[in-house]
Enzyme design. Sequence first.
Site, PDB file in Angstrom:
ATOM      1  N   GLY A 175       0.824  -1.204   0.000  1.00  0.00           N
ATOM      2  CA  GLY A 175       0.000   0.000   0.000  1.00  0.00           C
ATOM      3  C   GLY A 175       0.850   1.242   0.000  1.00  0.00           C
ATOM      4  N   GLU A 215      -1.154   2.874   6.643  1.00  0.00           N
ATOM      5  CA  GLU A 215      -1.232   3.889   5.576  1.00  0.00           C
ATOM      6  C   GLU A 215      -2.035   5.102   6.034  1.00  0.00           C
ATOM      7  OE1 GLU A 215       0.757   3.757   3.251  1.00  0.00           O
ATOM      8  OE2 GLU A 215       1.313   1.641   3.321  1.00  0.00           O
ATOM      9  N   ASP A 234      11.497  10.155  13.624  1.00  0.00           N
ATOM     10  CA  ASP A 234      10.142  10.306  13.061  1.00  0.00           C
ATOM     11  C   ASP A 234       9.465  11.575  13.566  1.00  0.00           C
ATOM     12  OD1 ASP A 234       9.620   9.635  15.660  1.00  0.00           O
ATOM     13  OD2 ASP A 234       8.298   7.947  15.223  1.00  0.00           O
ATOM     14  N   GLN A 242      15.229   4.046  16.431  1.00  0.00           N
ATOM     15  CA  GLN A 242      15.680   2.696  16.096  1.00  0.00           C
ATOM     16  C   GLN A 242      16.479   2.748  14.814  1.00  0.00           C
ATOM     17  OE1 GLN A 242      11.678   0.864  16.424  1.00  0.00           O
ATOM     18  NE2 GLN A 242      11.815   0.350  14.255  1.00  0.00           N
TER      19      GLN A 242
HETATM   20 ZN   LIG Z   1       4.611   3.159   5.408  1.00  0.00          ZN
END
Ligand SMILES: [Zn+2]
Length: 410
Positions: A175, A215, A234, A242
Site C-alpha cells: 500500500g 497507511e 520520526d 531505532q
Molecule cells: Zn509506510
Amino acid sequence: MKFVILLLSFLSVAFQISAQRNCGSFEYARRTGNTYNETTVDHSIVSRDTVANEIITIPVVIHVIYHNAAQNITDAQVLSQLKALNEDFRRMNADAVNTPDAFKPFAADSRIMFCLAQVNPIGRAQRGIIRKFTNKESFNVDDAMKFSAAGGDDAWNTKKYMNIWVCNMQNNILGYATQPGGQADKDGIVVQYDAFGTVGSLRSNFNKGRTATHEIGHWMGLKHIWGDNSCGDDGIGDTPQQSGYNNNCPSFPHLSSCSPDANGDMFMNFMDYTNDACMNMFTEGQKLKMRGLFSAHGLRNSFLLSFACDSSFATAAPLPVADSTPVAKANPSVQIYPNPVQHDLNLVALNDYDLTGKSIAVMSATGQIKLKKIISKESDKLDVSSLQSGVYIIIIGQGADRVVLKLIKV
Ligand SMILES: [Zn+2]
C-alpha cells in the site's frame, strides 16, 4: 544438486521478500515531492477547533478496482477493514494486551473513528463502496487507480471523504498513502486487495487490516517509526529511535545500535514494518500529531464538517459537486436567531412553513442528538444553554419538509 540448492535459496529469498511488509509511501513522497510540512495550514477552511476528547469521525469511501473475481473483494471484507480501523485507532484491538509493559504508558486511544459514507458528493444517498472493473492487471505507485481515465476510479471530494483504493499492486507493494497537503484529487490511501480487511482470502502475515491502519497513519502525517533513515527520527517524542525497520516479529526487547534504553525498538508500533499480528499500538505523541491536523485551519480540518455518513443528509435534488455538505445550503423556510446563540434560540416560520407539531433535533458535529423536542407553535423557543460551545446541526421536520440549519453555540 548445486543448481537445486541455488534454486532453493533463490526461492527462499524470493519468499522472504514477498512475505515482508513493503510500503510505497516513502518512495512515493520522494518521487512526487508530496511531503507534509507541519507548519502548513489552510485558511480557506472555515471551521472550528477540535474539542478536547472529541471523537473525530471520518467518512470513508472505498473504491474496489478489480481485474478478476478474486480482486473484487466482498462487502464483508471491506466492512471488516473498517471494524479493524476503529479498533486500532481507538485502542480497542484485542491484541492491545500484547504491548510490552514498558511501552503501555505510551499507548494511545486516538479518539479517531471511521464510518462508511452513506451520501455521495452530489448529495444523493449512496453507500461508499464502489466497484469498478479495470483492464489493468496490476497497478504501480503512480496514482493510476485514482483516475477513471487511467483505469481506476475518480476520488470523491477529498475534503469530505477519506478515499481508499483497493486494487492489485505490483512489486509486492502492500500500500501507499498521500500525506496531508498534497494534490487534492490524489489524496487518500491505496491498499493491496489481499492485505485489506480481516476476512476473505488474505496474505497470511497481513490479515489483520494493519496495512490500512499504517497507511492512514501516513495520511494523518505520521512517518515510519525509524524515520526512513539509519537511526533516523520520526519527529515524535515518545517513539524511541531505532536503527531501521523491523520485519516479521522480533521478541521484546529488541535492541538496535541506537536504542536509547533497554526497552529497544517499539516494533509493535503500527508505523514499523512488522507483521500484522505483531503490531498493536500508536503512541500519545502520534495521537497528538494526527489530531493536530483536524484543529482549526489544520489540513484535515474540513472533515469536522463532513456529515457524509448520515443518510438523513441525502437530498432528492443533486447538490453542486463542489459542495457536498447539505447544511451549507441556505434554507429560507425557518429562521433561527440569534446565531451564534448562548441561551434561547428563537424559531420563526417563513414562507408559509408550518412549524407546529414538527420535531426539532440538535445534533453535534459527530452525529449525536443533543436536544430534541416537538415545536408547539409557529414561533417557538429552544433552550440550548446546556450545550457545550461548538458547531451544531439543527434538523427540523422530516422528508420533503425537512429543514437543515447550522448553529453555533457560544
Ligand atoms: Zn509506510
